[in-house]
Design a protein around this motif. Structure first.
Motif, PDB file in Angstrom:
ATOM      1  N   ARG A  52       0.864  -1.184   0.000  1.00  0.00           N
ATOM      2  CA  ARG A  52       0.000   0.000   0.000  1.00  0.00           C
ATOM      3  C   ARG A  52       0.898   1.230   0.000  1.00  0.00           C
ATOM      4  N   ALA A  53       0.312   2.378   0.349  1.00  0.00           N
ATOM      5  CA  ALA A  53       1.103   3.617   0.316  1.00  0.00           C
ATOM      6  C   ALA A  53       2.100   3.651   1.465  1.00  0.00           C
ATOM      7  N   GLY A  54       2.836   4.753   1.532  1.00  0.00           N
ATOM      8  CA  GLY A  54       3.928   4.720   2.491  1.00  0.00           C
ATOM      9  C   GLY A  54       4.310   6.024   3.160  1.00  0.00           C
ATOM     10  N   ILE A  55       3.339   6.922   3.386  1.00  0.00           N
ATOM     11  CA  ILE A  55       3.707   8.176   4.059  1.00  0.00           C
ATOM     12  C   ILE A  55       3.032   8.243   5.428  1.00  0.00           C
ATOM     13  N   TRP A 185      -4.043   5.191 -11.013  1.00  0.00           N
ATOM     14  CA  TRP A 185      -2.581   5.103 -10.990  1.00  0.00           C
ATOM     15  C   TRP A 185      -2.169   3.680 -11.306  1.00  0.00           C
ATOM     16  N   LEU A 199      10.687  12.873  -2.737  1.00  0.00           N
ATOM     17  CA  LEU A 199       9.618  12.445  -3.641  1.00  0.00           C
ATOM     18  C   LEU A 199       9.387  13.513  -4.712  1.00  0.00           C
ATOM     19  N   SER A 212       8.359   7.881  -5.909  1.00  0.00           N
ATOM     20  CA  SER A 212       8.518   7.696  -4.466  1.00  0.00           C
ATOM     21  C   SER A 212       9.641   6.695  -4.244  1.00  0.00           C
ATOM     22  N   ARG A 214      11.438   3.441  -1.459  1.00  0.00           N
ATOM     23  CA  ARG A 214      11.286   2.511  -0.355  1.00  0.00           C
ATOM     24  C   ARG A 214      12.600   2.283   0.378  1.00  0.00           C
ATOM     25  N   ARG A 220       9.430   3.061  -5.488  1.00  0.00           N
ATOM     26  CA  ARG A 220       7.998   2.977  -5.755  1.00  0.00           C
ATOM     27  C   ARG A 220       7.635   4.098  -6.725  1.00  0.00           C
ATOM     28  N   TYR A 222       4.624   5.639  -9.594  1.00  0.00           N
ATOM     29  CA  TYR A 222       3.237   5.576 -10.050  1.00  0.00           C
ATOM     30  C   TYR A 222       3.107   6.390 -11.338  1.00  0.00           C
ATOM     31  N   PRO A 292      -5.396   8.219  -3.748  1.00  0.00           N
ATOM     32  CA  PRO A 292      -4.068   8.030  -3.154  1.00  0.00           C
ATOM     33  C   PRO A 292      -3.177   9.268  -3.081  1.00  0.00           C
ATOM     34  N   GLY A 294      -1.182  12.105  -2.059  1.00  0.00           N
ATOM     35  CA  GLY A 294      -0.948  12.669  -0.736  1.00  0.00           C
ATOM     36  C   GLY A 294      -0.910  11.603   0.347  1.00  0.00           C
ATOM     37  N   ALA A 295      -1.315  10.377   0.007  1.00  0.00           N
ATOM     38  CA  ALA A 295      -1.205   9.224   0.915  1.00  0.00           C
ATOM     39  C   ALA A 295      -1.852   9.457   2.278  1.00  0.00           C
ATOM     40  N   TYR A 384      -0.205  18.748   3.593  1.00  0.00           N
ATOM     41  CA  TYR A 384       0.507  17.506   3.265  1.00  0.00           C
ATOM     42  C   TYR A 384       0.987  16.803   4.531  1.00  0.00           C
TER      43      TYR A 384
HETATM   44  C1  DHB Z   1       3.339   7.045  -1.868  1.00  0.00           C
HETATM   45  C2  DHB Z   1       2.011   7.025  -2.190  1.00  0.00           C
HETATM   46  C3  DHB Z   1       1.320   8.197  -2.295  1.00  0.00           C
HETATM   47  O1  DHB Z   1       0.006   8.191  -2.600  1.00  0.00           O
HETATM   48  C4  DHB Z   1       1.942   9.415  -2.086  1.00  0.00           C
HETATM   49  O2  DHB Z   1       1.230  10.554  -2.205  1.00  0.00           O
HETATM   50  C5  DHB Z   1       3.266   9.426  -1.765  1.00  0.00           C
HETATM   51  C6  DHB Z   1       3.967   8.245  -1.650  1.00  0.00           C
HETATM   52  C7  DHB Z   1       4.102   5.778  -1.775  1.00  0.00           C
HETATM   53  O3  DHB Z   1       3.504   4.710  -1.894  1.00  0.00           O
HETATM   54  O4  DHB Z   1       5.323   5.838  -1.570  1.00  0.00           O
END
Ligand code: DHB
Length: 392
Positions: A52-55, A185, A199, A212, A214, A220, A222, A292, A294-295, A384
């Motif tokens: 999934r996302a990561g923030i 995405w 990012l 992005s 990891r 990562r 998109y 998604p 902005g996570a 953010y």
């Molecule tokens: C990630 C996902 C997001 O939606 C975002 O805004 C920033 C980072 C991620 O998965 O790293």
């Protein structure tokens, strides 16, 4: 760890779903001296590996640290001090730390989940993986085990934290406000060195891209795609061509490598009001979904349970429902702000298919207005990193 529960077990709080909302809630309740049982349909391995996302927003990090689950994120999370917004291959840095005094962190959701599972188990918590809730009737919750056994658990309070497809939302029978977006995405995991320190959110006439990260070896990315696309529509050549075209900029070339994961993510906004009825409460994606950009999803789930936990604790320990009855009222303003921000950031950065020349030029002009003004950059940075209070 699938403890054998006697038929007719009683718990003050039964939580459906071992995602960020359910696990965080169970942990907060435990810290306040309230027992809960978490019932999760999937296996522990599955839950701990779903990408999934990561923030993590500062308030989420703060909760982890304050409640003793912050060790690994502090050691392994990547501090996010700023982000870059690239408009037609020209970057502007948003100094999150300088503008807000706070930093977020890049830390994948499944790592967050792993930390809370480990902590709940170390604290003697009851997490029932591969158990499916089949009915919630007042205080009686019916559960089916993976081997087909039936359990009935009595719970004073039931929290549905089982994601956007939660079947229990219908029992709350709320108003569902929705919005659909004309884009999606295409998410990629790539074995490559980082493209850049920070990012990069890139908008380009051919669509949005997000660079992005990891780790030092895993990235990562998109790419904006059509909601009808499937991963097979994207050849390797097309992926790299589009990533470079949309996200390369002076001194920065998107780093390439072996693609290990491809998935199309839908964009949706939805909010259910109220988030409770009787002794049933919705938390996280079961109550609301954000796109998604902005996570915000995980952070919003954590924000919900930061409000729900004190209400449940008070109800369980004193019998007073006043705070619990206000759960929806206390949670919704934040939900709608996150919804607004996610919509705004999505709308600013994505070229909708068939976007008219007027809309495209206007959108880019609006982006420049935000990026060229300190007030604009500060507004973006504050939203953010998140606006919720850092204290429960
Ligand atoms: C990630 C996902 C997001 O939606 C975002 O805004 C920033 C980072 C991620 O998965 O790293």
């Amino acid at each position: 760890m699938a403890k054998h529960l006697p038929h007719g077990t009683h718990t003050p709080v039964l939580i459906i779903g071992a995602g960020p909302a359910g696990l965080t809630l169970s942990h907060l309740l435990h810290q306040a001296g309230v027992d809960s049982i978490v019932v999760e349909r999937r296996s522990r391995a599955d839950v701990e590996s779903t990408i999934r996302a990561g923030i993590l927003e500062p308030a989420t990090l703060e909760l982890m640290r304050r409640t003793g689950v912050g060790e690994r994120v502090d050691a392994e999370g990547i501090p996010e001090r700023g982000i870059e917004i690239s408009v037609n291959n020209q970057r502007t840095r948003i100094d999150l730390e300088g503008l807000t005094g706070k930093t977020a962190a890049i830390y994948p959701q499944h790592e967050y989940v792993k930390d809370f599972i480990a902590r709940r188990l170390a604290d003697g918590g009851t997490l029932l993986f591969e158990h499916t809730v089949t009915a919630v009737e007042g205080e009686v919750v019916s559960v089916e085990t993976s081997s087909g056994e039936h359990l009935s658990i009595r719970a004073d309070h039931v929290v549905a934290a089982d994601g956007s497809a939660s079947p229990w939302r219908a029992q709350v029978a709320g108003l569902r406000a929705r919005h659909e977006y004309p884009y999606a995405w295409f998410g990629l995991m790539v074995e490559a060195p980082p493209t850049h320190r920070e990012l990069i959110y890139a908008t380009h006439p051919e669509g949005f891209a997000l660079i992005s990260k990891r780790s030092d070896t895993l990235q990562r990315y998109y790419l904006q795609c059509s909601p009808e696309d499937s991963p097979e529509d994207w050849s390797e050549d097309r992926i790299w061509e589009q990533l470079h075209r949309r996200a390369d900029s002076e001194g920065i070339t998107v780093s390439e490598g072996r693609i290990t994961e491809r998935a199309v993510l839908r964009f949706r906004s939805a909010v259910t009001e109220p988030m409770q009825r009787g002794n049933l409460y919705l938390a996280g994606d079961a109550a609301h979904t954000v796109p998604p950009t902005g996570a915000k999803g995980l952070n919003l789930a954590v924000a919900d349970v930061q409000v729900l936990a004190p209400g449940l604790v008070r109800a369980v320990q004193t019998g007073e429902r006043d705070l619990l009855d206000k759960y929806t009222e206390l949670a919704l303003p934040h939900v709608w702000r996150a919804q607004q921000f996610s919509w705004w950031m999505s709308s600013l950065l994505h070229a909708a298919e068939g976007e008219s020349p007027f809309s495209a030029r206007r959108r880019v002009a609006q982006l420049h207005s935000v990026l060229e003004s300190e007030a604009g950059r500060r507004f973006l940075a504050e939203q953010y990193v998140g606006t919720r209070a850092q204290e429960v």
